[in-house]
Write a protein that holds these residues in place. Structure first.
Motif, short mmCIF file in Angstrom:
data_model
loop_
_atom_site.label_atom_id
_atom_site.label_comp_id
_atom_site.label_asym_id
_atom_site.label_seq_id
_atom_site.Cartn_x
_atom_site.Cartn_y
_atom_site.Cartn_z
N GLY A 98 36.33 30.97 60.92
CA GLY A 98 34.88 30.92 60.87
C GLY A 98 34.25 31.75 59.78
O GLY A 98 33.06 31.63 59.54
N SER A 99 35.01 32.61 59.15
CA SER A 99 34.44 33.48 58.12
C SER A 99 34.05 32.67 56.90
O SER A 99 34.81 31.85 56.40
N ASN A 100 32.84 32.90 56.38
CA ASN A 100 32.35 32.13 55.24
C ASN A 100 33.20 32.38 54.00
O ASN A 100 33.64 31.45 53.33
N LEU A 101 33.45 33.65 53.70
CA LEU A 101 34.17 33.98 52.48
C LEU A 101 35.59 33.47 52.52
O LEU A 101 36.10 32.91 51.54
N THR A 102 36.27 33.65 53.64
CA THR A 102 37.66 33.18 53.75
C THR A 102 37.73 31.66 53.79
O THR A 102 38.62 31.05 53.19
N ARG A 103 36.80 31.05 54.51
CA ARG A 103 36.82 29.60 54.63
C ARG A 103 36.54 28.91 53.31
O ARG A 103 37.17 27.91 52.97
N THR A 104 35.61 29.47 52.55
CA THR A 104 35.27 28.83 51.27
C THR A 104 36.32 29.05 50.20
O THR A 104 36.23 28.44 49.12
N HIS A 105 37.29 29.91 50.46
CA HIS A 105 38.35 30.17 49.47
C HIS A 105 39.74 29.83 50.01
O HIS A 105 40.73 30.36 49.51
N GLU A 106 39.81 28.97 51.01
CA GLU A 106 41.12 28.55 51.52
C GLU A 106 41.91 27.78 50.46
O GLU A 106 43.14 27.75 50.50
N TRP A 107 41.21 27.15 49.54
CA TRP A 107 41.86 26.37 48.50
C TRP A 107 42.56 27.25 47.46
O TRP A 107 43.41 26.77 46.70
N LEU A 108 42.19 28.54 47.40
CA LEU A 108 42.73 29.43 46.37
C LEU A 108 44.20 29.74 46.66
O LEU A 108 44.54 30.23 47.75
N PRO A 109 45.11 29.46 45.73
CA PRO A 109 46.54 29.68 45.99
C PRO A 109 46.88 31.15 46.16
O PRO A 109 46.12 32.05 45.79
N LYS A 110 48.03 31.39 46.74
CA LYS A 110 48.51 32.75 46.93
C LYS A 110 48.79 33.40 45.58
O LYS A 110 49.37 32.79 44.68
N GLY A 111 48.39 34.64 45.45
CA GLY A 111 48.60 35.36 44.20
C GLY A 111 47.39 35.41 43.30
O GLY A 111 47.35 36.22 42.35
N TRP A 112 46.39 34.55 43.56
CA TRP A 112 45.17 34.56 42.77
C TRP A 112 44.19 35.58 43.34
O TRP A 112 44.14 35.83 44.54
N ILE A 174 37.46 43.63 42.81
CA ILE A 174 38.51 42.61 42.78
C ILE A 174 38.93 42.34 44.22
O ILE A 174 39.26 43.28 44.96
N LEU A 175 38.92 41.09 44.62
CA LEU A 175 39.17 40.71 46.01
C LEU A 175 40.51 40.01 46.14
O LEU A 175 40.91 39.22 45.27
N PRO A 183 46.91 40.51 59.45
CA PRO A 183 46.64 39.17 59.98
C PRO A 183 45.72 38.37 59.06
O PRO A 183 45.11 38.89 58.12
N GLN A 184 45.61 37.09 59.39
CA GLN A 184 44.75 36.20 58.63
C GLN A 184 43.29 36.64 58.77
O GLN A 184 42.84 37.09 59.83
N GLY A 185 42.56 36.52 57.68
CA GLY A 185 41.15 36.85 57.70
C GLY A 185 40.80 38.19 57.09
O GLY A 185 39.63 38.43 56.77
N TRP A 186 41.78 39.07 56.92
CA TRP A 186 41.52 40.36 56.31
C TRP A 186 41.26 40.20 54.81
O TRP A 186 41.80 39.29 54.18
N VAL A 187 40.45 41.09 54.27
CA VAL A 187 40.10 41.05 52.85
C VAL A 187 40.37 42.42 52.25
O VAL A 187 39.91 43.44 52.77
N LYS A 188 41.11 42.44 51.16
CA LYS A 188 41.34 43.67 50.40
C LYS A 188 40.38 43.69 49.23
O LYS A 188 40.33 42.78 48.42
N GLU A 189 39.60 44.76 49.13
CA GLU A 189 38.61 44.91 48.08
C GLU A 189 38.90 46.17 47.27
O GLU A 189 38.93 47.27 47.82
N VAL A 190 39.13 46.00 45.99
CA VAL A 190 39.29 47.13 45.09
C VAL A 190 37.93 47.37 44.43
O VAL A 190 37.45 46.56 43.64
N VAL A 191 37.30 48.47 44.80
CA VAL A 191 35.95 48.79 44.34
C VAL A 191 36.03 49.61 43.06
O VAL A 191 36.75 50.62 42.99
N VAL A 241 31.66 42.32 53.05
CA VAL A 241 32.11 41.60 51.85
C VAL A 241 31.86 40.11 51.99
O VAL A 241 31.67 39.40 50.99
N HIS A 242 31.86 39.61 53.24
CA HIS A 242 31.64 38.18 53.45
C HIS A 242 30.21 37.78 53.08
O HIS A 242 29.96 36.62 52.73
N GLU A 243 29.29 38.70 53.14
CA GLU A 243 27.90 38.40 52.79
C GLU A 243 27.62 38.67 51.31
O GLU A 243 26.85 37.94 50.68
#
Length: 343
Positions: A98-112, A174-175, A183-191, A241-243
């Protein structure tokens, strides 16, 4: 001689021994049934495995069907259940969907990775790029990434000179989605933050998709996933970060990101420069007035010199008085004075 019969007549003692052996056999069978029986406190869906050791020790293992964790004691299972960790795992999966940020970037391959940069004439906008570090590829849209994956073709992008990608001075973050070990849904953010000395500081944040907790280390984030314990340095951002990063290509710079560019110090320097300009303007006016009235200025300068000379004389007299007082000061010996004899 004929064969002896295969049966015989038992006396009372033999019958008692036989009964006792039958009862012990039944007891052993009942014990085995108790070993295999599922305890009533174990929730439905949980798996219980029983092993018998070489020395006759019975080992029981209780396996959670959600997380796959294994326990050996009833107390451990109950503590795990009361901590609601299963619910955390389930909510984490649901929130990842349900997360907007994760859902809208599901297409992004691993490593990007997703790179956020500041731009615009007044650095009031932020731009989003997709970066693949192994090949040093930076693209500007989803279509460009999919084209590169399909045909290994890099398409050029144009920001109309509004965003410079050749420097690190304007990088905001950098995200990385779904970092390894979480687990799925976590976001790593380098500020990225610019300090007052001009250096760039990098801080790592791991954002929980359930309660939006932000952890400063991956170890503390993993500890929270396993035990539900929130470390002292964890915090909750006012805007997650999702917003902040749910946009395409570019948008206006979020107010929470302005401090990362140290724009406040820039405004302070601008204020100081304006004050200096005002002071120089006043000095210019005074110099014009002095040149227009030379006679009055000479008298005024003489007066200032006399006043300054009086002030200097007064300071010298004060210092001279202090020296006289210091020279006439009598130092008394310490301690009790000696006793005088009787006359």
């Amino acid at each position: 001689m004929g064969k002896s019969p295969s049966f015989g007549i038992l006396d009372d003692n033999d019958c008692d021994e036989l009964k006792s052996s039958d009862e012990s056999t039944k007891n052993l069978q009942s014990d085995d049934d108790d070993v295999d029986d599922r305890p009533g406190w174990l929730p439905d869906g949980w798996i219980m495995e029983v092993y018998l050791g070489d020395d006759g020790t019975i080992y029981r293992y209780y396996i959670c069907p959600v997380s796959g964790r294994t326990f050996t004691m009833k107390s451990e299972v109950l503590h795990y259940l009361f901590s609601e960790m299963d619910q955390c795992f389930t909510e984490s999966k649901n929130r990842a969907v349900g997360s907007n940020l994760t859902r809208t970037h599901e297409w992004l391959p691993k490593g990007w990775l997703v790179e956020i940069r500041a731009g615009g004439d007044n650095m009031d906008k932020m731009y989003k790029f997709y970066v693949y570090p192994p090949n040093r590829v930076r693209l500007f849209s989803k279509d460009d990434v999919l084209l590169y994956i399909k045909e290994m073709k890099i398409s050029g992008f144009d920001t109309d000179g509004q965003c410079n990608t050749s420097t690190q001075e304007n990088i905001l973050a950098i995200l990385e989605f779904n970092p390894e070990g979480l687990p799925q849904g976590w976001v790593k953010e380098v500020v990225f933050r610019k300090t007052h000395t001009g250096r760039i500081r990098r801080d790592r944040h791991y954002t929980d998709p359930i309660k939006s907790y932000v952890f400063r280390t991956k170890r503390s984030a993993a500890l929270y996933v396993e035990t539900g314990k929130v470390t002292i340095r964890a915090f909750v951002q006012k805007t997650s970060v999702h917003e902040v990063y749910s946009f395409e290509k570019f948008t206006h710079l979020h107010e929470s990101l302005q401090k990362r560019l140290n724009l406040g110090r820039t405004n302070q320097l601008r204020t100081q420069s304006s004050k200096l300009q005002k002071l120089s303007l006043k000095e210019g006016i005074l110099s014009d007035d002095q040149s227009s009235s030379s006679d009055g200025d000479s008298d005024y300068s003489d007066t200032l010199q006399e006043a300054g000379q009086k002030k200097v004389n007064h300071v010298k007299a004060t210092l001279k008085g202090k020296e006289v007082m210091a020279s006439t000061t009598i130092k008394r010996p310490r301690g009790r004075p000696p006793k005088r004899g009787n006359a």
